[in-house]
Write a protein that holds these residues in place. Structure first.
Motif, PDB file in Angstrom:
ATOM      1  N   CYS A   1      -6.418  -0.136   4.975  1.00 39.27           N
ATOM      2  CA  CYS A   1      -7.405   1.058   4.673  1.00 39.27           C
ATOM      3  C   CYS A   1      -8.475   0.768   3.859  1.00 39.27           C
TER       4      CYS A   1
ATOM      5  N   CYS B   1       0.714  -0.975  -0.023  1.00 36.93           N
ATOM      6  CA  CYS B   1       0.087  -0.010   0.109  1.00 36.93           C
ATOM      7  C   CYS B   1       0.797   1.300  -0.250  1.00 36.93           C
TER       8      CYS B   1
ATOM      9  N   CYS C   1      -0.339   2.749   6.305  1.00 39.10           N
ATOM     10  CA  CYS C   1      -0.465   1.539   6.098  1.00 39.10           C
ATOM     11  C   CYS C   1       0.429   0.721   6.254  1.00 39.10           C
TER      12      CYS C   1
ATOM     13  N   CYS D   1      -6.337  -2.573  -0.364  1.00 44.96           N
ATOM     14  CA  CYS D   1      -5.550  -2.672   0.620  1.00 44.96           C
ATOM     15  C   CYS D   1      -6.774  -3.100   1.762  1.00 44.96           C
TER      16      CYS D   1
ATOM     17  N   TYR E   1      -6.189   1.371  -4.988  1.00 41.62           N
ATOM     18  CA  TYR E   1      -5.195   2.257  -5.445  1.00 41.62           C
ATOM     19  C   TYR E   1      -4.866   1.638  -7.005  1.00 41.62           C
TER      20      TYR E   1
ATOM     21  N   ARG F   1      -0.081   3.956   0.857  1.00 44.22           N
ATOM     22  CA  ARG F   1      -0.548   5.161   1.983  1.00 44.22           C
ATOM     23  C   ARG F   1       0.638   4.712   3.052  1.00 44.22           C
TER      24      ARG F   1
HETATM   25 ZN   LIG Z   1      -3.613   1.107   2.906  1.00 48.70          ZN
END
Ligand SMILES: [Zn+2]
Ligand SMILES: [Zn+2]
Lengths: 257, 335
Positions: free
Chosen positions: A131, A100, A105, A128, A135, A102
């Motif tokens: 979260c 991920c 994460c 993911c 993506y 992010r």
């Molecule tokens: Zn994530």
């Protein structure tokens, strides 16, 4: 299976897993695909290495395309079977689908997902479990793979079948281990979280409750010279109030169950 | 002040030397950024290397695409650098290098030019952190932003919203640069590993947010209303922005751009996964926006609903424009 091995080892096809021969050879599993794929019989022969060599080059190009389409559609069905899920799980544990992007994460491995089950509409996305968002693949090689070859259900079915693999909302990634509580950021919830941590420590997997896991999720808080940005802070408070309302709702459901 | 140019030539090998990733995983984001590199390289290669300043050279290195060129006057003004001299070893030499000044005769005390180079990079990075908070710095960064140099948010439903670089700390050596998306208000790891060596402190914690405060028309508003069914049915008219009314956020200090507000809804065999399932959605709140700005006022400063009973039932309706016939409830289905 020669064609399948070749297909799987081709650059850009890293997200695909091997569909077992038995699955493909059982015509029941392919019900309806003959209307989705042109030259269905030859395409099937191609992916099962039974194709006659005397195929003209101009036909071969299209046939190759149809064989990939057929394999992709079979793949979408295969990965939601028990054996297919297990194969994809191995790839997930090796983070073959990437991690991920992010930051909070903490490099949680991703799973491929389609936005539609109809081919030629949307490219593959990555889901993911931490979260719970999707993506775009980093690489354009993967960004052009058809999402229908993975389908809309796959990652959600995986976590339905393997609930102990649902990632924790905070803390480092531990694949195959149940969620563990991390730092507590609001004292309001600390009691509940402590209870849950204790519950998780003993009863893992089936007994685990996910009602209040979201309260542990880490959030990024934008700041200007150390001060929260007004409008964003207000939106985040609203979002967290929506979260808390869901938690109360789920806990109420649990108590009544 | 004379300029030193001996080490300013752009290393031609660098482009091809970029980590294997450039070859093995040319990403979507990567491609956008590589385009940006090409542009800059095209610019610098048409410029004779002998006129390249240290600052231009530094900003043209692979992985340094996020940096803007700090004005030399900014660095020359001692006031702007207050407090930095204690953080940078070989301050004077680093300063001479960054500003292309001929060093003093007595350079014997410097053990190695690479140490000064590291100091120059640190000095420049810390100046950069401060410069991008100034009017000129923000302007330089908005040009890069609008050219898409920083890439776009990897989150699908942010619809390619452009991101800005940010740090998680203002102290150097803490963490590498990250990217902030103004639509989801979250931070992401840059898609290419060539940014893994760039210190986040050189962008700092404040810049990204000051940037969107300064350019409110680039900041998405905190509320979002899905397009009404009547306007979405003819797909062509919904996609053309011309017949959409001009967007206004009643909060003049807030984001003035229409947000990308869609939230991912997990489905199994076409049915939404029920929140009652253990694997049901738990995180949609993090990406949710109210339909109207007034709804933000229903929550007090402590994050509690001012009137709790009012908004209990219609909660899930916020998130699904394409509501299926019924929830997929794995608890019931799997029996
Ligand atoms: Zn994530
Ligand atoms: Zn975003």
């Amino acid at each position: 299976m020669q064609w399948i091995s070749w297909f799987l080892s081709s650059k850009g096809n890293e997200y695909f897993c091997e569909v077992e021969e038995d699955y493909i050879l059982d015509r029941f599993n392919l019900t309806g695909l003959n209307t989705e794929v042109q030259h269905y019989a030859q395409a099937l022969d191609m992916i099962t290495d039974n194709l006659d060599e005397e195929i003209q080059d101009d036909v071969r190009g299209n046939l190759d395309l149809q064989a990939r389409l057929l394999y992709g559609l079979i793949h979408a069905r295969w990965i939601v079977t028990a054996r297919g899920l297990a194969k994809m799980l191995e790839k997930y544990k090796r983070a073959d689908f990437g991690r991920c992007p992010r930051v909070l994460c903490q490099s949680q491995p991703l799973l491929p997902v389609g936005l539609t089950d109809v081919p030629y509409e949307k490219s593959v996305k990555l889901y993911c479990g931490r979260c719970e968002d999707i993506y775009s693949p980093k690489s354009s090689r993967h960004g052009s793979i058809d999402g229908a070859y993975f389908g809309t259900s796959f990652p959600h079915l995986l976590f339905l079948v393997y609930p102990n693999l649902i990632p924790p909302k905070t803390g480092p990634v531990e694949l195959g281990l149940p969620g563990r509580g991390g730092e507590v950021d609001s004292s309001r919830r600390s009691r509940r979280i402590r209870e849950e941590q204790e519950a998780q420590a003993e009863g893992v997997g089936e007994g685990m409750s996910t009602a209040s896991v979201a309260s542990k999720a880490d959030r990024y808080r934008p700041r200007i010279f150390g001060f929260q940005v007004n409008e964003i802070a207000k939106l985040q408070r609203w979002q967290e109030a929506v979260r808390d309302r869901q938690i109360s709702r789920l806990e109420e459901l649990e108590e009544n169950a | 002040m004379s300029r030193r140019n001996d080490y300013h030539t752009l290393p031609q090998g660098e482009q091809s030397l970029q980590d294997e990733e450039a070859i093995s995983a040319t990403g979507e984001g990567d491609e956008e950024m590589e385009d940006a590199v090409d542009q800059e390289e095209g610019y610098s290669s048409s410029t004779p290397t002998s006129t390249l300043t240290w600052i231009s050279w530094f900003c043209s290195l692979p992985g340094h695409e996020y940096f803007c060129e700090v004005a030399e006057e900014f660095i020359e003004d001692d006031f702007n650098l207050t407090g930095l001299n204690v953080m940078v070893p070989f301050w004077k030499e680093a300063m001479e290098m960054v500003l292309d000044m001929e060093p003093d005769e007595d350079t014997s005390k410097i053990p190695d030019v690479s140490i000064v180079e590291a100091s120059a990079e640190l000095l420049y990075g810390l100046c950069h952190q401060r410069f991008i908070l100034t009017r000129a710095g923000l302007q330089a960064m908005v040009d890069k932003y609008e050219a898409g140099v920083f890439g776009s948010c990897p989150r699908v439903y942010c619809n390619g919203c452009n991101v800005v670089p940010c740090g998680r700390s203002d102290l150097p050596g803490t963490d590498t640069v990250k990217l902030f998306c103004p639509n989801c208000n979250d931070i992401y790891t840059p898609p290419s590993s060539r940014f893994q060596g760039v210190d986040g402190a050189f962008f700092g914690t404040t810049f990204a947010h000051l940037f969107f405060q300064s350019y409110r028309e680039l900041a998405p508003a905190p509320f979002w209303k899905p397009a009404s069914p009547s306007s979405t049915s003819p797909r062509s008219s919904a996609s053309s922005s011309s017949n959409q009314p001009a967007f206004v956020n009643p909060n003049p200090y807030g984001g003035q751009k229409r947000a990308a507000g869609k939230v991912y809804v997990p489905k199994i065999y076409g049915f939404r996964v029920s929140e009652r399932a253990k694997c049901g959605p738990r995180m949609q709140w993090m990406r949710l926006r109210p339909e109207n700005p007034d709804e933000l006022d229903l929550v007090d400063w402590r994050g509690r609903w001012i009137d709790d009973n009012d908004h209990y039932e219609d909660d899930e309706e916020h998130i699904d424009e394409d509501r299926p016939m019924e929830d997929f409830d794995p608890v019931r289905c799997s029996g």
